[in-house]
Design a protein around this motif. Structure first.
Motif, PDB file in Angstrom:
ATOM      1  N   ASP A 295       1.048  -0.927  -0.479  1.00  0.00           N
ATOM      2  CA  ASP A 295      -0.082  -0.321   0.393  1.00  0.00           C
ATOM      3  C   ASP A 295       0.881   1.769  -0.224  1.00  0.00           C
ATOM      4  OD1 ASP A 295       1.146  -0.141   2.754  1.00  0.00           O
ATOM      5  OD2 ASP A 295      -0.866   0.089   3.747  1.00  0.00           O
ATOM      6  N   LEU A 296       2.607   0.841  -0.286  1.00  0.00           N
ATOM      7  CA  LEU A 296       3.270   2.421  -0.450  1.00  0.00           C
ATOM      8  C   LEU A 296       3.405   3.012   1.024  1.00  0.00           C
ATOM      9  CD1 LEU A 296       2.411   3.243  -3.766  1.00  0.00           C
ATOM     10  CD2 LEU A 296       4.393   2.387  -2.944  1.00  0.00           C
ATOM     11  N   GLY A 297       3.164   1.891   1.736  1.00  0.00           N
ATOM     12  CA  GLY A 297       3.621   2.559   3.010  1.00  0.00           C
ATOM     13  C   GLY A 297       2.865   3.701   3.719  1.00  0.00           C
ATOM     14  N   GLY A 298       0.936   2.609   3.285  1.00  0.00           N
ATOM     15  CA  GLY A 298       0.184   3.550   3.974  1.00  0.00           C
ATOM     16  C   GLY A 298      -0.271   4.968   2.874  1.00  0.00           C
TER      17      GLY A 298
ATOM     18  N   HIS B  24      16.380   1.505  -1.609  1.00  0.00           N
ATOM     19  CA  HIS B  24      15.518   1.391  -3.169  1.00  0.00           C
ATOM     20  C   HIS B  24      14.401   1.274  -3.137  1.00  0.00           C
ATOM     21  CE1 HIS B  24      15.420   1.393  -6.892  1.00  0.00           C
ATOM     22  NE2 HIS B  24      15.052   0.123  -7.682  1.00  0.00           N
ATOM     23  N   TYR B  25      13.954   0.984  -1.979  1.00  0.00           N
ATOM     24  CA  TYR B  25      12.358   1.243  -1.279  1.00  0.00           C
ATOM     25  C   TYR B  25      11.516   1.644  -0.339  1.00  0.00           C
ATOM     26  CZ  TYR B  25      13.202  -3.367  -4.133  1.00  0.00           C
ATOM     27  OH  TYR B  25      13.737  -3.785  -5.139  1.00  0.00           O
ATOM     28  N   PRO B  26      12.031   2.980  -0.576  1.00  0.00           N
ATOM     29  CA  PRO B  26      11.630   3.763   0.773  1.00  0.00           C
ATOM     30  C   PRO B  26      10.906   3.755   1.757  1.00  0.00           C
ATOM     31  CG  PRO B  26      11.420   5.304  -1.462  1.00  0.00           C
ATOM     32  CD  PRO B  26      12.064   3.849  -2.151  1.00  0.00           C
ATOM     33  N   TRP B  27       9.002   3.149   0.664  1.00  0.00           N
ATOM     34  CA  TRP B  27       8.453   2.960   1.759  1.00  0.00           C
ATOM     35  C   TRP B  27       7.859   1.931   2.050  1.00  0.00           C
ATOM     36  CZ3 TRP B  27       9.027   1.716  -3.430  1.00  0.00           C
ATOM     37  CH2 TRP B  27       8.374   0.446  -3.661  1.00  0.00           C
ATOM     38  N   LEU B  28       8.957   0.876   2.855  1.00  0.00           N
ATOM     39  CA  LEU B  28       9.567   0.515   3.460  1.00  0.00           C
ATOM     40  C   LEU B  28      10.084   0.650   4.639  1.00  0.00           C
ATOM     41  CD1 LEU B  28       9.989  -3.170   1.283  1.00  0.00           C
ATOM     42  CD2 LEU B  28       8.587  -2.121   2.502  1.00  0.00           C
ATOM     43  N   ASP B  29      11.656   1.909   3.962  1.00  0.00           N
ATOM     44  CA  ASP B  29      12.474   2.167   5.290  1.00  0.00           C
ATOM     45  C   ASP B  29      11.740   3.314   5.711  1.00  0.00           C
ATOM     46  OD1 ASP B  29      14.579   0.562   3.681  1.00  0.00           O
ATOM     47  OD2 ASP B  29      14.361   2.063   2.335  1.00  0.00           O
ATOM     48  N   ASP B  30      11.070   3.916   5.986  1.00  0.00           N
ATOM     49  CA  ASP B  30      10.622   4.863   6.367  1.00  0.00           C
ATOM     50  C   ASP B  30       8.953   5.928   5.814  1.00  0.00           C
ATOM     51  OD1 ASP B  30       9.665   6.661   8.459  1.00  0.00           O
ATOM     52  OD2 ASP B  30      11.733   8.027   8.077  1.00  0.00           O
ATOM     53  N   PRO B  31       8.006   4.681   6.562  1.00  0.00           N
ATOM     54  CA  PRO B  31       6.605   5.404   5.966  1.00  0.00           C
ATOM     55  C   PRO B  31       6.175   5.680   5.854  1.00  0.00           C
ATOM     56  CG  PRO B  31       6.598   2.577   6.660  1.00  0.00           C
ATOM     57  CD  PRO B  31       8.176   3.345   7.006  1.00  0.00           C
ATOM     58  N   GLU B  32       5.716   7.015   6.885  1.00  0.00           N
ATOM     59  CA  GLU B  32       5.656   8.229   7.338  1.00  0.00           C
ATOM     60  C   GLU B  32       6.250   9.106   6.842  1.00  0.00           C
ATOM     61  OE1 GLU B  32       5.433   8.745  11.517  1.00  0.00           O
ATOM     62  OE2 GLU B  32       4.111   7.057  12.425  1.00  0.00           O
ATOM     63  N   GLU B  33       7.828   8.455   6.268  1.00  0.00           N
ATOM     64  CA  GLU B  33       8.237   9.736   5.557  1.00  0.00           C
ATOM     65  C   GLU B  33       8.011   9.729   4.376  1.00  0.00           C
ATOM     66  OE1 GLU B  33      10.605  13.340   5.577  1.00  0.00           O
ATOM     67  OE2 GLU B  33       9.966  12.344   7.658  1.00  0.00           O
ATOM     68  N   PHE B  34       7.980   9.201   3.650  1.00  0.00           N
ATOM     69  CA  PHE B  34       8.122   9.003   2.288  1.00  0.00           C
ATOM     70  C   PHE B  34       6.499   9.126   1.875  1.00  0.00           C
ATOM     71  CE2 PHE B  34       5.270   5.920  -1.112  1.00  0.00           C
ATOM     72  CZ  PHE B  34       6.692   5.881  -1.915  1.00  0.00           C
ATOM     73  N   THR B  35       5.588   8.783   2.790  1.00  0.00           N
ATOM     74  CA  THR B  35       4.055   9.540   2.747  1.00  0.00           C
ATOM     75  C   THR B  35       4.006  10.912   2.508  1.00  0.00           C
ATOM     76  OG1 THR B  35       3.006   7.288   3.578  1.00  0.00           O
ATOM     77  CG2 THR B  35       1.640   9.271   3.530  1.00  0.00           C
ATOM     78  N   ALA B  36       4.428  11.469   3.384  1.00  0.00           N
ATOM     79  CA  ALA B  36       4.090  12.815   3.946  1.00  0.00           C
ATOM     80  C   ALA B  36       5.456  13.520   2.279  1.00  0.00           C
ATOM     81  CB  ALA B  36       4.975  13.352   5.348  1.00  0.00           C
TER      82      ALA B  36
END
Length: 282
Positions: free
Chosen positions: A39-42, A260-272
């Motif tokens: 779900d792309l990190g939320g 390479h998969y930033p939504w896994l590494d820090d979902p909140e940061e990626f989503t923001a």
């Protein structure tokens, strides 16, 4: 499971997650089933994600003509997907190799793109690829990792063409090598069929002219986001900066500690970061 029919008759599957304004999502791999995006990190809590399984991947049917797995030949499938969803214009997100497809689509159909997000993407049709030196420089940022001493020599040998790929180097593709990353990496072989993946870029360097693509992209009025992972060796922040230069209205953001998969590494940061772009607040 919803499907649509591509212009050549291939049945394409797609998956919808979440609520909110639609966001069309193209997977990378190349040619990895869209399931790896999750779900792309939320992000699906804020946008309705429409994830396309490219032909021959996931739940989509294989192509009758294997030549149609090449990235430029897939643009017609993306346009058919847009029409199927009934979108006059669409917010479009491409991850990794899917960013090359998204860029080719934007060049051919600039009037159909309202916003374009390219996630850890180096657009190969623009002639942009990471060198082994780029990858090794990024890898050396990980010297404090407990797996580094075992992985780095194997990574260097693989990049030099002296050895086959070894699973020990996989942590270099993730910002955090934890149980989530291990499960994500373990699913990759099952999700990536060999023939479509091998053909995605086959002959593309001779088939497409980077200068002509750059010229076509000058017609794109949509805002473009290039999101790079600080630790991503294949699509380095420097390479993302050069990619951004091909677009008239692009901005670069670098996610700290991400691979390479930033939504896994820090979902909140990626989503923001992605939401701020899609909502026009950054």
């Amino acid at each position: 499971m919803p499907t649509l029919t591509a212009p050549d008759g291939t049945a394409l599957a797609h998956h919808a997650l979440g609520d909110g304004a639609p966001l069309v999502v193209l997977p990378g791999g190349p040619m990895r089933a869209s399931a790896y995006l999750g779900d792309l990190g939320g992000l699906a809590a804020h946008r309705r994600l429409h994830l396309l399984d490219l032909r021959g991947t996931g739940d989509s049917a294989p192509a009758a003509d294997p030549a149609t797995y090449r990235v430029d030949r897939l643009v017609d499938d993306v346009e058919a997907f847009r029409a199927h969803l009934g979108l006059e214009r669409m917010d479009l997100l491409g991850h990794s190799a899917g960013g090359s497809l998204a860029t080719l689509y934007a060049a051919r159909h600039p009037e159909r793109v309202s916003r374009l997000a390219l996630i850890t993407t180096a657009v190969r049709p623009l002639g942009l690829c990471a060198t082994p030196e780029d990858r090794l420089a990024a890898a050396r940022l990980r010297t404090s990792e407990p797996w580094f001493d075992q992985a780095y020599p194997k990574y260097r040998a693989w990049l030099a063409g002296e050895a086959d790929y070894d699973d020990d180097v996989t942590p270099f593709f993730y910002g955090r090598w934890d149980d989530t990353a291990r499960a994500h990496a373990a699913a990759e072989p099952e999700q990536t069929p060999d023939d479509p993946s091998d053909r995605y870029y086959e002959g593309i360097d001779n088939a497409l002219d980077p200068a002509a693509l750059r010229a076509a992209l000058t017609r794109l009025t949509a805002p473009v986001l290039l999101l790079a992972g600080e630790l991503d060796g294949g699509r380095t922040p420097g390479l993302a900066r050069r990619t951004a230069e091909a677009f008239p209205h692009a901005r670069l953001t670098v996610q700290p500690g991400a691979g390479h998969y930033p939504w896994l590494d820090d979902p909140e940061e990626f989503t923001a970061r992605v939401l701020a772009f899609l909502d026009g607040t950054a």
